[in-house]
Write an enzyme that holds these catalytic residues in place. Sequence first.
Site, PDB file in Angstrom:
ATOM      1  N   ASP A  23      -5.634  18.207  41.788  1.00  0.00           N
ATOM      2  CA  ASP A  23      -6.134  17.105  42.625  1.00  0.00           C
ATOM      3  C   ASP A  23      -5.163  16.850  43.773  1.00  0.00           C
ATOM      4  O   ASP A  23      -5.570  16.540  44.887  1.00  0.00           O
ATOM      5  CB  ASP A  23      -6.259  15.818  41.804  1.00  0.00           C
ATOM      6  CG  ASP A  23      -7.202  15.973  40.617  1.00  0.00           C
ATOM      7  OD1 ASP A  23      -8.116  16.828  40.699  1.00  0.00           O
ATOM      8  OD2 ASP A  23      -7.033  15.269  39.606  1.00  0.00           O
ATOM      9  N   ASP A  76       0.852  -1.208   0.000  1.00  0.00           N
ATOM     10  CA  ASP A  76       0.000   0.000   0.000  1.00  0.00           C
ATOM     11  C   ASP A  76       0.878   1.245   0.000  1.00  0.00           C
ATOM     12  O   ASP A  76       0.459   2.321   0.403  1.00  0.00           O
ATOM     13  CB  ASP A  76      -0.933   0.034   1.216  1.00  0.00           C
ATOM     14  CG  ASP A  76      -0.170   0.148   2.525  1.00  0.00           C
ATOM     15  OD1 ASP A  76       1.069   0.328   2.492  1.00  0.00           O
ATOM     16  OD2 ASP A  76      -0.813   0.062   3.587  1.00  0.00           O
ATOM     17  N   HIS A 125      -7.468   4.989  17.809  1.00  0.00           N
ATOM     18  CA  HIS A 125      -6.816   6.129  17.118  1.00  0.00           C
ATOM     19  C   HIS A 125      -6.950   5.984  15.604  1.00  0.00           C
ATOM     20  O   HIS A 125      -7.375   6.916  14.903  1.00  0.00           O
ATOM     21  CB  HIS A 125      -5.332   6.192  17.517  1.00  0.00           C
ATOM     22  CG  HIS A 125      -4.519   7.181  16.715  1.00  0.00           C
ATOM     23  ND1 HIS A 125      -4.214   8.437  17.168  1.00  0.00           N
ATOM     24  CD2 HIS A 125      -3.975   7.092  15.474  1.00  0.00           C
ATOM     25  CE1 HIS A 125      -3.522   9.096  16.248  1.00  0.00           C
ATOM     26  NE2 HIS A 125      -3.353   8.297  15.205  1.00  0.00           N
ATOM     27  N   GLU A 126      -6.608   4.812  15.065  1.00  0.00           N
ATOM     28  CA  GLU A 126      -6.642   4.633  13.603  1.00  0.00           C
ATOM     29  C   GLU A 126      -8.056   4.795  13.056  1.00  0.00           C
ATOM     30  O   GLU A 126      -8.259   5.332  11.963  1.00  0.00           O
ATOM     31  CB  GLU A 126      -6.078   3.260  13.235  1.00  0.00           C
ATOM     32  CG  GLU A 126      -4.628   3.051  13.619  1.00  0.00           C
ATOM     33  CD  GLU A 126      -3.696   4.145  13.096  1.00  0.00           C
ATOM     34  OE1 GLU A 126      -2.688   4.417  13.761  1.00  0.00           O
ATOM     35  OE2 GLU A 126      -4.006   4.740  12.038  1.00  0.00           O
ATOM     36  N   GLU A 137       2.313  -6.012  12.302  1.00  0.00           N
ATOM     37  CA  GLU A 137       2.317  -7.327  12.956  1.00  0.00           C
ATOM     38  C   GLU A 137       3.511  -7.509  13.898  1.00  0.00           C
ATOM     39  O   GLU A 137       3.475  -8.309  14.829  1.00  0.00           O
ATOM     40  CB  GLU A 137       2.344  -8.422  11.860  1.00  0.00           C
ATOM     41  CG  GLU A 137       2.659  -9.790  12.357  1.00  0.00           C
ATOM     42  CD  GLU A 137       1.828 -10.146  13.586  1.00  0.00           C
ATOM     43  OE1 GLU A 137       2.431 -10.530  14.609  1.00  0.00           O
ATOM     44  OE2 GLU A 137       0.609  -9.988  13.520  1.00  0.00           O
ATOM     45  N   HIS A 197      -4.334  14.202  12.499  1.00  0.00           N
ATOM     46  CA  HIS A 197      -3.716  14.237  13.830  1.00  0.00           C
ATOM     47  C   HIS A 197      -3.979  15.559  14.526  1.00  0.00           C
ATOM     48  O   HIS A 197      -3.957  16.599  13.909  1.00  0.00           O
ATOM     49  CB  HIS A 197      -2.218  14.000  13.713  1.00  0.00           C
ATOM     50  CG  HIS A 197      -1.903  12.558  13.463  1.00  0.00           C
ATOM     51  ND1 HIS A 197      -0.806  12.146  12.732  1.00  0.00           N
ATOM     52  CD2 HIS A 197      -2.552  11.446  13.841  1.00  0.00           C
ATOM     53  CE1 HIS A 197      -0.783  10.818  12.670  1.00  0.00           C
ATOM     54  NE2 HIS A 197      -1.846  10.368  13.322  1.00  0.00           N
ATOM     55  N   ASP A 249      -7.367  21.285  48.676  1.00  0.00           N
ATOM     56  CA  ASP A 249      -7.352  20.374  47.519  1.00  0.00           C
ATOM     57  C   ASP A 249      -6.024  19.646  47.440  1.00  0.00           C
ATOM     58  O   ASP A 249      -5.945  18.481  47.093  1.00  0.00           O
ATOM     59  CB  ASP A 249      -7.546  21.147  46.204  1.00  0.00           C
ATOM     60  CG  ASP A 249      -8.896  21.815  46.122  1.00  0.00           C
ATOM     61  OD1 ASP A 249      -9.843  21.274  46.737  1.00  0.00           O
ATOM     62  OD2 ASP A 249      -9.031  22.869  45.462  1.00  0.00           O
ATOM     63  N   GLY A 282     -12.782   1.003  -1.641  1.00  0.00           N
ATOM     64  CA  GLY A 282     -11.549   0.207  -1.681  1.00  0.00           C
ATOM     65  C   GLY A 282     -10.786   0.314  -0.369  1.00  0.00           C
ATOM     66  O   GLY A 282     -11.328   0.082   0.715  1.00  0.00           O
ATOM     67  N   GLU A 285       4.618  -5.574  16.127  1.00  0.00           N
ATOM     68  CA  GLU A 285       4.533  -4.883  17.429  1.00  0.00           C
ATOM     69  C   GLU A 285       4.070  -5.881  18.497  1.00  0.00           C
ATOM     70  O   GLU A 285       3.418  -6.875  18.198  1.00  0.00           O
ATOM     71  CB  GLU A 285       3.566  -3.711  17.367  1.00  0.00           C
ATOM     72  CG  GLU A 285       3.847  -2.730  16.281  1.00  0.00           C
ATOM     73  CD  GLU A 285       5.229  -2.100  16.348  1.00  0.00           C
ATOM     74  OE1 GLU A 285       5.655  -1.496  15.358  1.00  0.00           O
ATOM     75  OE2 GLU A 285       5.904  -2.227  17.397  1.00  0.00           O
ATOM     76  N   HIS A 316      -8.859   8.148  11.900  1.00  0.00           N
ATOM     77  CA  HIS A 316      -8.463   8.427  10.496  1.00  0.00           C
ATOM     78  C   HIS A 316      -9.480   7.820   9.541  1.00  0.00           C
ATOM     79  O   HIS A 316      -9.865   8.447   8.553  1.00  0.00           O
ATOM     80  CB  HIS A 316      -7.091   7.814  10.211  1.00  0.00           C
ATOM     81  CG  HIS A 316      -5.964   8.449  10.939  1.00  0.00           C
ATOM     82  ND1 HIS A 316      -5.718   9.800  10.927  1.00  0.00           N
ATOM     83  CD2 HIS A 316      -5.014   7.899  11.760  1.00  0.00           C
ATOM     84  CE1 HIS A 316      -4.653  10.074  11.663  1.00  0.00           C
ATOM     85  NE2 HIS A 316      -4.194   8.940  12.165  1.00  0.00           N
ATOM     86  N   ASP A 329       7.752  -0.707   9.665  1.00  0.00           N
ATOM     87  CA  ASP A 329       9.197  -0.574   9.930  1.00  0.00           C
ATOM     88  C   ASP A 329       9.671  -1.507  11.029  1.00  0.00           C
ATOM     89  O   ASP A 329      10.657  -1.216  11.719  1.00  0.00           O
ATOM     90  CB  ASP A 329       9.498   0.876  10.342  1.00  0.00           C
ATOM     91  CG  ASP A 329       8.634   1.315  11.508  1.00  0.00           C
ATOM     92  OD1 ASP A 329       7.783   0.531  11.952  1.00  0.00           O
ATOM     93  OD2 ASP A 329       8.797   2.448  11.969  1.00  0.00           O
TER      94      ASP A 329
END
Lengths: 82, 367
Positions: free
Chosen positions: B188, B71, B119-120, B100, B129, B328, B91, B102, B123, B76
């Site tokens: 806090d 693609d 997150h993805e 894969e 971002h 506090d 498509g 990771e 997109h 990496d």
Amino acid sequence: FPVAPETEDEGKTLQLVESYLRNFYDFQRDHHPHLRSNNENRLVEKLKEMQAFFGLKVTGKPDLDTLGMMKKPRCGVPDIGR
Amino acid sequence: YVFTAGNPKWKKNNLTYRILNYTPKMRQADVEEAVRKALHVWSNVTPLTFQRVEDKEADIMISFAYRDHRDNSPFDGPNGQLAHAFQPGEGIGGDVHLDEEEAWTKDGRGYNLFIVIAHELGHSLGLSHSSDPGALMYPAYSYTDPKEFLLPQDDIDGIQAIYGQSNAAVQPTGPITPQACDPNLTFDAITTLRGEIMFFKGRYMLRKHPARAETELNFISLFWPNLPSGIQAAYENVERDEVLLFKEDKYWVLRGYDVAPGYPKPIYRLGFPKTVKRVNAAYSDETTGKTYFFVADRYWRYDENKRSMDHGYPRKIVSDFGKIGRVDAAFQKDGHVYFFHGTTQFQFDPRAKRIVGRMKSISWFNC
């Protein structure tokens, strides 16, 4: 001769910076060696863009904070551009 | 938040998804749960729905891929780029690819699959971002306990600007990233830690090093994945090089920079009565070895050497510290104690036993 560690580090740093900016900030290296200053200017501009995006100090230099951010695991989608 | 260039969006609200393959590093059921939970992050705040399909083309195809996977965006290897996704469209549009190589997990080890897929999917739905460090759409990975995950307001605003609000009667809201120079910023808990000052706020920690002008903002989970967000009180025992952190009726101990094993423990071990359900603030006086715990309008005093509460407590805060109201957060530095109440900070001199200064809560951040 063996390369002095600092020089080797510089090489690695430049490589990291260039590939990060190429992957995520649309940095295009100009393949005319005689236009070196052009390249450097463009690299500095892209570096500033990346530093501004991450809220880092905008120095145009690969300082520690900037390199730290570049080494963080992240999403592969570019931060700017398509 | 930022829209993807060209403002791409899905022209329909009922989208389909398909899981094309799995990673051997997680149970299939855990992968499916991570995907389901990630999709719910976005469907919960928009009119969008996601239906799972098998054996046919889906709008969002989710797969694990290895290096060059045709693609034009090769992965990496371990770390670096964890995943990527494509903007809405036919498509490959909307598809999510996960590297894969990771270390995918369902907890704080390696990379949490739920967080990355959520997150993805941003997109896949048309978001780019965000430069808000607390946003889900911030490009760098940061772990949050999935059980505690709330979609930040920046992401809610972004996705609703594309698809509109959720159909729920009450619109969900999300956490806002604290800004160090926000005059309305409250805390806090606050503690010193080996010369630095740590200001706790929600799931964040603002870190102030005396030698650096900037204030660093991090997720608590970045340093201590096993600590909860919403720390309510904290103090440093300088002599023992320990920091104690409190939330509800439990407390943790940091030894140096690491959470000590065997924690959390009930606060009652320190001598609190069962009527105390939480601690609002605490500070420890390095010179006397006494630690002060503030709960509602009263305070207890703990002897760090005897490791027990002193007799004659609780006492009224106002009777010994003056009109500082409910506390506090508190910490001691250079002989003075700093009490935080909302956006007000009181500087207290424990020798003179009186308030000697009054500042804004953000006075430590060089705004």
